[in-house]
Design a protein around this motif. Structure first.
Motif, PDB file in Angstrom:
ATOM      1  N   GLU A   1      -1.456   3.961  -1.595  1.00 46.28           N
ATOM      2  CA  GLU A   1      -0.779   3.978  -0.305  1.00 46.28           C
ATOM      3  C   GLU A   1      -1.769   4.124   0.850  1.00 46.28           C
ATOM      4  O   GLU A   1      -1.444   3.778   1.980  1.00 46.28           O
ATOM      5  CB  GLU A   1       0.235   5.124  -0.260  1.00 46.28           C
ATOM      6  CG  GLU A   1       1.371   4.966  -1.270  1.00 46.28           C
ATOM      7  CD  GLU A   1       2.350   6.122  -1.228  1.00 46.28           C
ATOM      8  OE1 GLU A   1       2.153   7.049  -0.403  1.00 46.28           O
ATOM      9  OE2 GLU A   1       3.312   6.123  -2.018  1.00 46.28           O
ATOM     10  N   GLU A   2      -2.952   4.651   0.570  1.00 45.65           N
ATOM     11  CA  GLU A   2      -3.952   4.868   1.618  1.00 45.65           C
ATOM     12  C   GLU A   2      -5.340   4.549   1.069  1.00 45.65           C
ATOM     13  O   GLU A   2      -5.722   5.010  -0.002  1.00 45.65           O
ATOM     14  CB  GLU A   2      -3.906   6.315   2.103  1.00 45.65           C
ATOM     15  CG  GLU A   2      -4.974   6.675   3.135  1.00 45.65           C
ATOM     16  CD  GLU A   2      -4.960   8.141   3.515  1.00 45.65           C
ATOM     17  OE1 GLU A   2      -6.030   8.772   3.550  1.00 45.65           O
ATOM     18  OE2 GLU A   2      -3.845   8.659   3.764  1.00 45.65           O
ATOM     19  N   ILE A   3      -6.101   3.747   1.823  1.00 46.19           N
ATOM     20  CA  ILE A   3      -7.480   3.416   1.451  1.00 46.19           C
ATOM     21  C   ILE A   3      -8.382   3.625   2.657  1.00 46.19           C
ATOM     22  O   ILE A   3      -8.061   3.208   3.769  1.00 46.19           O
ATOM     23  CB  ILE A   3      -7.612   1.952   0.981  1.00 46.19           C
ATOM     24  CG1 ILE A   3      -6.770   1.699  -0.271  1.00 46.19           C
ATOM     25  CG2 ILE A   3      -9.071   1.607   0.704  1.00 46.19           C
ATOM     26  CD1 ILE A   3      -6.806   0.248  -0.737  1.00 46.19           C
TER      27      ILE A   3
ATOM     28  N   LEU B   1       0.559  -0.267  -0.236  1.00 43.00           N
ATOM     29  CA  LEU B   1      -0.453   0.172   0.721  1.00 43.00           C
ATOM     30  C   LEU B   1       0.120   0.249   2.138  1.00 43.00           C
ATOM     31  O   LEU B   1       0.648  -0.728   2.652  1.00 43.00           O
ATOM     32  CB  LEU B   1      -1.643  -0.794   0.695  1.00 43.00           C
ATOM     33  CG  LEU B   1      -2.834  -0.412   1.580  1.00 43.00           C
ATOM     34  CD1 LEU B   1      -3.463   0.888   1.113  1.00 43.00           C
ATOM     35  CD2 LEU B   1      -3.865  -1.537   1.585  1.00 43.00           C
ATOM     36  N   GLN B   2      -0.017   1.423   2.784  1.00 43.53           N
ATOM     37  CA  GLN B   2       0.517   1.641   4.123  1.00 43.53           C
ATOM     38  C   GLN B   2      -0.576   1.863   5.165  1.00 43.53           C
ATOM     39  O   GLN B   2      -0.368   1.581   6.344  1.00 43.53           O
ATOM     40  CB  GLN B   2       1.467   2.842   4.116  1.00 43.53           C
ATOM     41  CG  GLN B   2       2.689   2.655   3.242  1.00 43.53           C
ATOM     42  CD  GLN B   2       3.645   3.822   3.322  1.00 43.53           C
ATOM     43  OE1 GLN B   2       3.667   4.567   4.301  1.00 43.53           O
ATOM     44  NE2 GLN B   2       4.436   4.005   2.285  1.00 43.53           N
ATOM     45  N   SER B   3      -1.721   2.406   4.756  1.00 47.73           N
ATOM     46  CA  SER B   3      -2.784   2.728   5.702  1.00 47.73           C
ATOM     47  C   SER B   3      -4.126   2.259   5.156  1.00 47.73           C
ATOM     48  O   SER B   3      -4.469   2.537   4.010  1.00 47.73           O
ATOM     49  CB  SER B   3      -2.823   4.243   5.956  1.00 47.73           C
ATOM     50  OG  SER B   3      -3.937   4.592   6.771  1.00 47.73           O
ATOM     51  N   LEU B   4      -4.881   1.537   6.000  1.00 44.35           N
ATOM     52  CA  LEU B   4      -6.199   1.044   5.609  1.00 44.35           C
ATOM     53  C   LEU B   4      -7.176   1.272   6.751  1.00 44.35           C
ATOM     54  O   LEU B   4      -6.954   0.817   7.871  1.00 44.35           O
ATOM     55  CB  LEU B   4      -6.129  -0.449   5.265  1.00 44.35           C
ATOM     56  CG  LEU B   4      -7.464  -1.140   4.976  1.00 44.35           C
ATOM     57  CD1 LEU B   4      -8.171  -0.514   3.778  1.00 44.35           C
ATOM     58  CD2 LEU B   4      -7.248  -2.637   4.759  1.00 44.35           C
TER      59      LEU B   4
ATOM     60  N   LEU C   1       1.776  -2.726   4.655  1.00 44.68           N
ATOM     61  CA  LEU C   1       0.753  -2.134   5.515  1.00 44.68           C
ATOM     62  C   LEU C   1       1.301  -1.884   6.921  1.00 44.68           C
ATOM     63  O   LEU C   1       1.767  -2.800   7.588  1.00 44.68           O
ATOM     64  CB  LEU C   1      -0.465  -3.055   5.584  1.00 44.68           C
ATOM     65  CG  LEU C   1      -1.722  -2.471   6.227  1.00 44.68           C
ATOM     66  CD1 LEU C   1      -2.238  -1.282   5.428  1.00 44.68           C
ATOM     67  CD2 LEU C   1      -2.802  -3.535   6.359  1.00 44.68           C
ATOM     68  N   LYS C   2       1.217  -0.613   7.361  1.00 44.22           N
ATOM     69  CA  LYS C   2       1.720  -0.235   8.685  1.00 44.22           C
ATOM     70  C   LYS C   2       0.602   0.092   9.665  1.00 44.22           C
ATOM     71  O   LYS C   2       0.754  -0.104  10.863  1.00 44.22           O
ATOM     72  CB  LYS C   2       2.653   0.975   8.542  1.00 44.22           C
ATOM     73  CG  LYS C   2       3.925   0.691   7.770  1.00 44.22           C
ATOM     74  CD  LYS C   2       4.821   1.919   7.707  1.00 44.22           C
ATOM     75  CE  LYS C   2       6.107   1.602   6.948  1.00 44.22           C
ATOM     76  NZ  LYS C   2       6.993   2.783   6.860  1.00 44.22           N
ATOM     77  N   TYR C   3      -0.516   0.630   9.150  1.00 39.10           N
ATOM     78  CA  TYR C   3      -1.608   1.044  10.033  1.00 39.10           C
ATOM     79  C   TYR C   3      -2.923   0.463   9.536  1.00 39.10           C
ATOM     80  O   TYR C   3      -3.270   0.584   8.369  1.00 39.10           O
ATOM     81  CB  TYR C   3      -1.701   2.569  10.082  1.00 39.10           C
ATOM     82  CG  TYR C   3      -2.880   3.077  10.894  1.00 39.10           C
ATOM     83  CD1 TYR C   3      -2.872   2.969  12.281  1.00 39.10           C
ATOM     84  CD2 TYR C   3      -3.991   3.637  10.285  1.00 39.10           C
ATOM     85  CE1 TYR C   3      -3.948   3.414  13.035  1.00 39.10           C
ATOM     86  CE2 TYR C   3      -5.063   4.092  11.023  1.00 39.10           C
ATOM     87  CZ  TYR C   3      -5.045   3.972  12.402  1.00 39.10           C
ATOM     88  OH  TYR C   3      -6.116   4.401  13.139  1.00 39.10           O
TER      89      TYR C   3
ATOM     90  N   SER D   1       4.928  -5.604   7.885  1.00 41.36           N
ATOM     91  CA  SER D   1       5.357  -4.272   8.326  1.00 41.36           C
ATOM     92  C   SER D   1       4.395  -3.629   9.311  1.00 41.36           C
ATOM     93  O   SER D   1       4.528  -2.448   9.628  1.00 41.36           O
ATOM     94  CB  SER D   1       5.517  -3.344   7.108  1.00 41.36           C
ATOM     95  OG  SER D   1       6.435  -3.874   6.185  1.00 41.36           O
ATOM     96  N   MET D   2       3.399  -4.380   9.820  1.00 36.84           N
ATOM     97  CA  MET D   2       2.369  -3.803  10.667  1.00 36.84           C
ATOM     98  C   MET D   2       2.949  -3.182  11.934  1.00 36.84           C
ATOM     99  O   MET D   2       3.748  -3.790  12.640  1.00 36.84           O
ATOM    100  CB  MET D   2       1.362  -4.875  11.054  1.00 36.84           C
ATOM    101  CG  MET D   2       0.168  -4.341  11.832  1.00 36.84           C
ATOM    102  SD  MET D   2      -0.892  -3.301  10.805  1.00 36.84           S
ATOM    103  CE  MET D   2      -1.630  -4.529   9.746  1.00 36.84           C
TER     104      MET D   2
END
Length: 318
Positions: free
Chosen positions: A70-72, A92-95, A122-124, A142-143
């Protein structure tokens, strides 16, 4: 060398025998050797610092073995041994990516890696550094927020322009050096907030207008270092054709750190007020030390009486 070998053995043991780990942070001073088979079925957070992958296969094994990330965070990864890698994690939501500083004497464009990122959730997304690699963001739906902070790229400006285009969006000063990319600018249908924080933004800039045109749901716009325009441009035609977000979604504009001519400033604020039909808040912040009390009162009096398209718009002064 022995310490590095022991460290890689410990990492290999962890990667193979601890599949229930939920968060993993790796900082390896030498080449990371990923074992042939890994599966982190529960890993949600992955932070990699100063990692040097052995080759394409080693890098791909690590990312493919983490299916529910979910976060990288990728901090100054040394991709020198890797030509292409794919990061495909549907949750994955945050990169966040921080690229290495480039040594112009040793750097060759062939040293760069192509990193394909598939992020349907991915949102952020945050990127900072010198664009030494190609980061291609694919299948975005979903950005919500993007932050791009580019360091001084010097003579590599045109190459940086192309790499920034592949990085979802660039900044206007760089993309202007590769104007042929404008017609291929991607759409940012879910982008709700956009901030420019590396120098004043030219309101007559074609890149700015193109980004706004491709952001139909934009609700907040921030110019952290102020706004400018060319002296010889027709200020009444700024933001023409009008981006659709100005008519339907844009509710807040913030302009900070304006140092220039008061007359031009008032003209530009007037254009924004006239164009933004659903604006709720316009925040204007100028450096305290640059204006006398009399000058501030005069500017305030000019701004407060400007016509506005939105009757609900509130002007806030700092």
């Amino acid at each position: 060398m022995r310490v590095t070998h022991v460290l890689n053995c410990l990492i290999a043991f962890l990667l193979v025998h601890q599949p229930s780990v939920r968060k993993l942070s790796l900082l390896v001073p030498d080449t990371l050797r990923v074992p042939p088979t890994i599966c982190f079925s529960s890993l949600k957070i992955l932070h990699l610092d100063y990692i040097t992958f052995q080759d394409d296969l080693s890098a791909q094994r690590l990312f493919s073995g983490c299916p529910v990330l979910e976060e990288i965070e990728l901090f100054e990864i040394k991709w020198h041994n890797v030509t292409i890698v794919s990061i495909c994690t549907p949750k994955l939501q945050s990169l966040k990516i921080k690229d290495l500083e480039i040594d112009d004497h040793d750097w060759d464009e062939s040293d760069g890696c192509r990193v394909m990122i598939f992020g349907t959730s991915l949102k952020y997304f945050e990127y900072s550094g010198e664009p030494s690699n190609d980061y291609c963001l694919c299948e975005l739906s979903s950005m919500e927020k993007v932050e791009v902070k580019i360091d001084n790229v010097g003579p590599r400006l045109k190459i940086a322009a192309y790499r920034l285009y592949k990085l979802l969006m660039g900044i206007s000063k760089v993309l202007n050096c590769a104007a042929e990319l404008l017609s291929y600018m991607p759409s940012f249908n879910y982008l709700s907030s956009l901030a420019f924080d590396r120098g004043p933004v030219n309101l007559d800039c074609k890149v700015l207008l193109e980004i706004l045109q491709k952001s139909p749901c934009l609700e907040a716009l921030e110019f952290s270092e102020g706004i400018v325009r060319d002296h010889n441009c027709d200020w009444k035609r700024l933001l023409d054709p009008l981006p659709s977000c100005f008519s339907s979604h844009l509710k807040q504009i913030e302009i900070c750190n304006y140092f220039g001519n008061e007359g031009l400033y008032v003209d530009m604020v007037e254009i924004l007020l006239k164009r933004a039909a659903v604006l709720n808040k316009l925040v204007l912040a100028c450096p305290e030390s640059r204006r006398t009390e009399e000058e501030k009162v005069e500017i305030h009096n000019q701004l407060i009486v400007l016509p506005r398209a939105s009757a609900a718009c509130e002007m806030i002064f700092y």
